[in-house]
Write a protein that holds these residues in place. Structure first.
Motif, PDB file in Angstrom:
ATOM      1  N   ILE A  26       0.832  -1.207   0.000  1.00 37.37           N
ATOM      2  CA  ILE A  26       0.000   0.000   0.000  1.00 37.37           C
ATOM      3  C   ILE A  26       0.865   1.256   0.000  1.00 37.37           C
ATOM      4  O   ILE A  26       0.777   2.095  -0.902  1.00 37.37           O
ATOM      5  N   PHE A  27       1.725   1.400   0.996  1.00 30.44           N
ATOM      6  CA  PHE A  27       2.531   2.617   1.119  1.00 30.44           C
ATOM      7  C   PHE A  27       3.393   2.919  -0.108  1.00 30.44           C
ATOM      8  O   PHE A  27       3.495   4.080  -0.503  1.00 30.44           O
ATOM      9  N   ASN A  29       2.775   2.701  -3.128  1.00 33.14           N
ATOM     10  CA  ASN A  29       1.966   3.330  -4.181  1.00 33.14           C
ATOM     11  C   ASN A  29       1.759   4.823  -3.947  1.00 33.14           C
ATOM     12  O   ASN A  29       1.421   5.549  -4.876  1.00 33.14           O
ATOM     13  N   TYR A  30       1.935   5.261  -2.713  1.00 33.83           N
ATOM     14  CA  TYR A  30       1.601   6.633  -2.364  1.00 33.83           C
ATOM     15  C   TYR A  30       2.777   7.457  -1.849  1.00 33.83           C
ATOM     16  O   TYR A  30       2.729   8.680  -1.894  1.00 33.83           O
ATOM     17  N   LEU A  75      -8.589   1.264   0.902  1.00 33.66           N
ATOM     18  CA  LEU A  75      -7.516   1.849   0.095  1.00 33.66           C
ATOM     19  C   LEU A  75      -7.398   1.158  -1.263  1.00 33.66           C
ATOM     20  O   LEU A  75      -7.158   1.817  -2.278  1.00 33.66           O
ATOM     21  N   GLN A  79      -8.473   2.925  -5.078  1.00 36.33           N
ATOM     22  CA  GLN A  79      -7.529   2.903  -6.197  1.00 36.33           C
ATOM     23  C   GLN A  79      -8.254   2.596  -7.489  1.00 36.33           C
ATOM     24  O   GLN A  79      -7.924   3.129  -8.541  1.00 36.33           O
ATOM     25  N   CYS A  83     -12.775   7.619  -4.447  1.00 40.46           N
ATOM     26  CA  CYS A  83     -13.241   7.721  -3.065  1.00 40.46           C
ATOM     27  C   CYS A  83     -14.688   8.198  -3.004  1.00 40.46           C
ATOM     28  O   CYS A  83     -15.067   9.156  -3.667  1.00 40.46           O
ATOM     29  N   PHE A 107      -2.827   9.083   9.277  1.00 44.40           N
ATOM     30  CA  PHE A 107      -3.181   9.484   7.917  1.00 44.40           C
ATOM     31  C   PHE A 107      -4.646   9.841   7.797  1.00 44.40           C
ATOM     32  O   PHE A 107      -5.483   9.339   8.531  1.00 44.40           O
ATOM     33  N   GLU A 111      -4.832  11.534   1.709  1.00 47.39           N
ATOM     34  CA  GLU A 111      -3.457  11.201   1.339  1.00 47.39           C
ATOM     35  C   GLU A 111      -3.383   9.971   0.439  1.00 47.39           C
ATOM     36  O   GLU A 111      -2.349   9.702  -0.169  1.00 47.39           O
ATOM     37  N   PHE A 112      -4.481   9.229   0.332  1.00 40.99           N
ATOM     38  CA  PHE A 112      -4.512   8.011  -0.465  1.00 40.99           C
ATOM     39  C   PHE A 112      -5.453   8.122  -1.666  1.00 40.99           C
ATOM     40  O   PHE A 112      -5.798   7.117  -2.266  1.00 40.99           O
ATOM     41  N   GLN A 113      -5.872   9.316  -2.016  1.00 48.09           N
ATOM     42  CA  GLN A 113      -6.831   9.449  -3.103  1.00 48.09           C
ATOM     43  C   GLN A 113      -6.207   9.456  -4.490  1.00 48.09           C
ATOM     44  O   GLN A 113      -6.897   9.294  -5.470  1.00 48.09           O
ATOM     45  N   GLU A 115      -2.335   8.183  -6.484  1.00 51.76           N
ATOM     46  CA  GLU A 115      -0.999   7.640  -6.314  1.00 51.76           C
ATOM     47  C   GLU A 115       0.011   8.756  -6.496  1.00 51.76           C
ATOM     48  O   GLU A 115      -0.012   9.476  -7.479  1.00 51.76           O
TER      49      GLU A 115
END
Length: 133
Positions: A26-27, A29-30, A75, A79, A83, A107, A111-113, A115
């Motif tokens: 996961i991390f 990718n961002y 998450l 992707q 969202c 978080f 912050e994950f919307q 990449e």
């Protein structure tokens, strides 16, 4: 008198696997590798014994596992689909549960919307096969 059932070794191992998955799948990718390294230094998703309210009981281990799984699912879903409001609600609720049990997860869903990592490879990603490692 209250009877408390301890968490199983399998649950403890599964929690570790889910945290490793966050860092390896996961991390990257961002976030850039340098930032992921800082997350490790800051003990993100690694509770210290004195800070952890999670005291290795069966029900609390289940809540930690469920929260990690829900965050990962949200998450991975955003992707693919983007969202939506219900994603944010699920994410926020489960982040609060993790933080309540001593698992720092600082978080917001924003912050994950998208990449952000422009690197093609990350040292945190799992290798495609064992011979590449």
């Amino acid at each position: 008198m209250k009877i408390v059932v301890a968490s199983t070794p399998e649950q403890e191992h599964h929690i570790t696997e889910l945290i490793d998955y966050m860092y390896s799948s996961i991390f990257p990718n961002y976030f850039e590798d340098e930032y992921i390294g800082k997350l490790e230094e800051w003990n993100v998703l690694t509770p210290k014994e004195e800070d952890a309210y999670y005291n290795r009981t069966l029900d609390k281990a289940f809540k930690v596992i469920s929260s990690l799984q829900a965050i990962i699912a949200v998450l991975e879903t955003i992707q693919e689909e983007g969202c939506q409001e219900n994603h944010e609600d699920i994410f926020t609720k489960n982040v609060k549960i993790l933080n309540d049990y001593g698992y720092l997860f600082p978080f917001k869903i924003e912050e994950f919307q998208r990449e952000n990592n422009t690197q093609s490879l990350s040292k945190y990603s799992k290798p495609a096969n064992q011979y590449l490692a």
